[in-house]
Design a protein around this motif. Structure first.
Motif, PDB file in Angstrom:
ATOM      1  N   GLY A 103       0.728  -0.981  -0.072  1.00 26.69           N
ATOM      2  CA  GLY A 103      -0.005   0.168  -0.080  1.00 26.69           C
ATOM      3  C   GLY A 103       0.784   1.423   0.090  1.00 26.69           C
ATOM      4  N   ARG A 104       1.997   1.111   0.444  1.00 22.84           N
ATOM      5  CA  ARG A 104       2.671   2.393   0.306  1.00 22.84           C
ATOM      6  C   ARG A 104       4.356   1.875   0.294  1.00 22.84           C
ATOM      7  N   THR A 105       5.208   2.998   0.099  1.00 21.76           N
ATOM      8  CA  THR A 105       6.717   2.759   0.066  1.00 21.76           C
ATOM      9  C   THR A 105       7.174   2.670   1.549  1.00 21.76           C
ATOM     10  N   PHE A 106       7.739   1.686   2.176  1.00 23.33           N
ATOM     11  CA  PHE A 106       7.937   1.549   3.770  1.00 23.33           C
ATOM     12  C   PHE A 106       9.519   1.745   4.012  1.00 23.33           C
ATOM     13  N   SER A 107      10.317   2.284   2.897  1.00 21.09           N
ATOM     14  CA  SER A 107      11.554   2.462   2.763  1.00 21.09           C
ATOM     15  C   SER A 107      12.138   3.207   4.118  1.00 21.09           C
ATOM     16  N   SER A 108      11.360   4.265   4.604  1.00 16.90           N
ATOM     17  CA  SER A 108      11.431   5.056   5.498  1.00 16.90           C
ATOM     18  C   SER A 108      10.855   4.844   6.700  1.00 16.90           C
ATOM     19  N   TYR A 109      10.447   3.745   6.778  1.00 22.17           N
ATOM     20  CA  TYR A 109       9.760   3.156   8.170  1.00 22.17           C
ATOM     21  C   TYR A 109      10.806   2.073   8.761  1.00 22.17           C
ATOM     22  N   ALA A 110      10.437   2.163   9.937  1.00 21.97           N
ATOM     23  CA  ALA A 110      10.736   0.841  11.023  1.00 21.97           C
ATOM     24  C   ALA A 110       9.556   0.023  11.211  1.00 21.97           C
ATOM     25  N   MET A 111       9.963  -1.404  11.246  1.00 23.52           N
ATOM     26  CA  MET A 111       9.132  -2.415  11.289  1.00 23.52           C
ATOM     27  C   MET A 111       9.287  -2.941  12.762  1.00 23.52           C
ATOM     28  N   GLY A 112       8.259  -3.322  13.564  1.00 27.83           N
ATOM     29  CA  GLY A 112       8.304  -3.861  14.773  1.00 27.83           C
ATOM     30  C   GLY A 112       7.350  -5.037  14.984  1.00 27.83           C
ATOM     31  N   TRP A 113       7.882  -5.917  15.885  1.00 28.25           N
ATOM     32  CA  TRP A 113       7.143  -7.340  16.229  1.00 28.25           C
ATOM     33  C   TRP A 113       6.809  -6.885  17.713  1.00 28.25           C
ATOM     34  N   PHE A 114       5.397  -7.231  17.990  1.00 27.99           N
ATOM     35  CA  PHE A 114       4.997  -7.035  19.527  1.00 27.99           C
ATOM     36  C   PHE A 114       4.096  -8.463  19.896  1.00 27.99           C
ATOM     37  N   SER A 148      14.539 -21.854  20.079  1.00 30.39           N
ATOM     38  CA  SER A 148      14.259 -22.252  21.599  1.00 30.39           C
ATOM     39  C   SER A 148      13.106 -21.450  22.359  1.00 30.39           C
ATOM     40  N   LEU A 149      11.962 -21.832  21.721  1.00 30.59           N
ATOM     41  CA  LEU A 149      10.594 -21.445  22.026  1.00 30.59           C
ATOM     42  C   LEU A 149      10.375 -21.838  23.466  1.00 30.59           C
ATOM     43  N   LYS A 150       9.907 -21.129  24.152  1.00 31.43           N
ATOM     44  CA  LYS A 150       9.351 -21.309  25.637  1.00 31.43           C
ATOM     45  C   LYS A 150       7.922 -21.200  25.889  1.00 31.43           C
ATOM     46  N   PRO A 151       7.443 -21.760  26.793  1.00 29.22           N
ATOM     47  CA  PRO A 151       5.671 -21.841  27.115  1.00 29.22           C
ATOM     48  C   PRO A 151       5.556 -20.333  27.529  1.00 29.22           C
ATOM     49  N   GLU A 152       6.422 -19.301  28.004  1.00 24.94           N
ATOM     50  CA  GLU A 152       6.079 -17.991  28.097  1.00 24.94           C
ATOM     51  C   GLU A 152       6.254 -17.082  26.819  1.00 24.94           C
ATOM     52  N   ASP A 153       6.477 -17.735  25.651  1.00 28.54           N
ATOM     53  CA  ASP A 153       6.272 -16.958  24.289  1.00 28.54           C
ATOM     54  C   ASP A 153       5.218 -16.991  23.800  1.00 28.54           C
ATOM     55  N   THR A 154       4.094 -17.785  24.464  1.00 25.66           N
ATOM     56  CA  THR A 154       2.806 -17.984  24.014  1.00 25.66           C
ATOM     57  C   THR A 154       2.125 -16.697  23.811  1.00 25.66           C
ATOM     58  N   ALA A 155       1.677 -16.203  22.602  1.00 24.74           N
ATOM     59  CA  ALA A 155       0.847 -14.985  22.725  1.00 24.74           C
ATOM     60  C   ALA A 155       0.458 -14.771  21.185  1.00 24.74           C
ATOM     61  N   VAL A 156      -0.351 -13.758  20.888  1.00 27.82           N
ATOM     62  CA  VAL A 156      -0.637 -13.331  19.714  1.00 27.82           C
ATOM     63  C   VAL A 156       0.345 -12.308  19.538  1.00 27.82           C
ATOM     64  N   TYR A 157       1.044 -12.486  18.034  1.00 31.18           N
ATOM     65  CA  TYR A 157       2.093 -11.741  17.706  1.00 31.18           C
ATOM     66  C   TYR A 157       1.561 -10.852  16.739  1.00 31.18           C
ATOM     67  N   TYR A 158       1.975  -9.439  16.706  1.00 31.46           N
ATOM     68  CA  TYR A 158       1.728  -8.720  15.699  1.00 31.46           C
ATOM     69  C   TYR A 158       2.807  -7.656  14.996  1.00 31.46           C
ATOM     70  N   CYS A 159       2.691  -7.675  13.825  1.00 29.98           N
ATOM     71  CA  CYS A 159       3.912  -6.731  13.116  1.00 29.98           C
ATOM     72  C   CYS A 159       2.899  -5.222  13.257  1.00 29.98           C
ATOM     73  N   ALA A 160       4.140  -4.318  13.157  1.00 31.21           N
ATOM     74  CA  ALA A 160       3.681  -2.949  12.976  1.00 31.21           C
ATOM     75  C   ALA A 160       4.677  -2.135  12.176  1.00 31.21           C
ATOM     76  N   ALA A 161       4.082  -0.994  11.835  1.00 31.62           N
ATOM     77  CA  ALA A 161       5.133  -0.017  10.840  1.00 31.62           C
ATOM     78  C   ALA A 161       4.939   1.198  11.453  1.00 31.62           C
ATOM     79  N   GLY A 162       6.092   1.922  11.586  1.00 31.53           N
ATOM     80  CA  GLY A 162       5.978   3.296  12.060  1.00 31.53           C
ATOM     81  C   GLY A 162       7.160   4.063  11.770  1.00 31.53           C
ATOM     82  N   PRO A 163       7.048   5.384  11.900  1.00 34.24           N
ATOM     83  CA  PRO A 163       8.079   6.352  11.135  1.00 34.24           C
ATOM     84  C   PRO A 163       9.658   6.113  12.001  1.00 34.24           C
ATOM     85  N   GLN A 164       9.659   5.620  13.143  1.00 36.15           N
ATOM     86  CA  GLN A 164      11.126   5.496  13.482  1.00 36.15           C
ATOM     87  C   GLN A 164      10.903   4.344  14.364  1.00 36.15           C
ATOM     88  N   MET A 165      12.254   3.750  14.703  1.00 39.27           N
ATOM     89  CA  MET A 165      12.309   2.638  15.520  1.00 39.27           C
ATOM     90  C   MET A 165      12.134   2.893  17.137  1.00 39.27           C
TER      91      MET A 165
END
Length: 122
Positions: free
Chosen positions: A26-37, A85-102
């Motif tokens: 949908g857009r150019t992400f070259s100037s963005y930071a991408m994160g996982w939560f 090396s996944l652990k039970p405490e890593d259990t979650a819903v994982y989301y990616c995200a895009a923003g203007p800076q890290m």
């Protein structure tokens, strides 16, 4: 319209690995930071890892450092989260995200994927 599509979640035993993908369009992400939560039931959404598109600079939460690797494929507009090396405490819903800076705060990201469930059994 900006769209982030997460995929790759699933059920894995402790000690196993998974790779999550986040396809951006949908857009150019070259100037963005991408994160996982990630967000576990009854808990706040927490930062996992982030990467800048151009330079590929990365940053990790202490809880995943040394076990998770974030990377990006600029040609495919896709970001990956390789989890080892996944652990039970890593259990979650994982989301990616895009923003203007890290940043490690969720409020620094403008766009979000729909989330993908990761379940680690003991």
């Amino acid at each position: 319209q900006v769209q982030l599509v997460d995929s790759g979640g699933g059920l894995v035993q402790a000690g196993g690995s998974l790779r999550l993908s986040c396809a951006a369009s949908g857009r150019t992400f070259s100037s963005y930071a991408m994160g996982w939560f990630r967000q576990a039931p009854g808990k706040e959404r927490e930062f996992v890892a982030a990467i800048t598109w151009i330079v590929g600079r990365t940053y990790y939460a202490d809880s995943v450092k040394g076990r998770f690797t974030i990377s990006r494929d600029n040609a495919k507009n896709t970001v990956y989260l390789q989890m080892y090396s996944l652990k039970p405490e890593d259990t979650a819903v994982y989301y990616c995200a895009a923003g203007p800076q890290m940043t490690t705060t969720r409020y620094g990201y403008n766009y979000w994927g729909q989330g993908t469930q990761v379940t680690v059994s003991s």
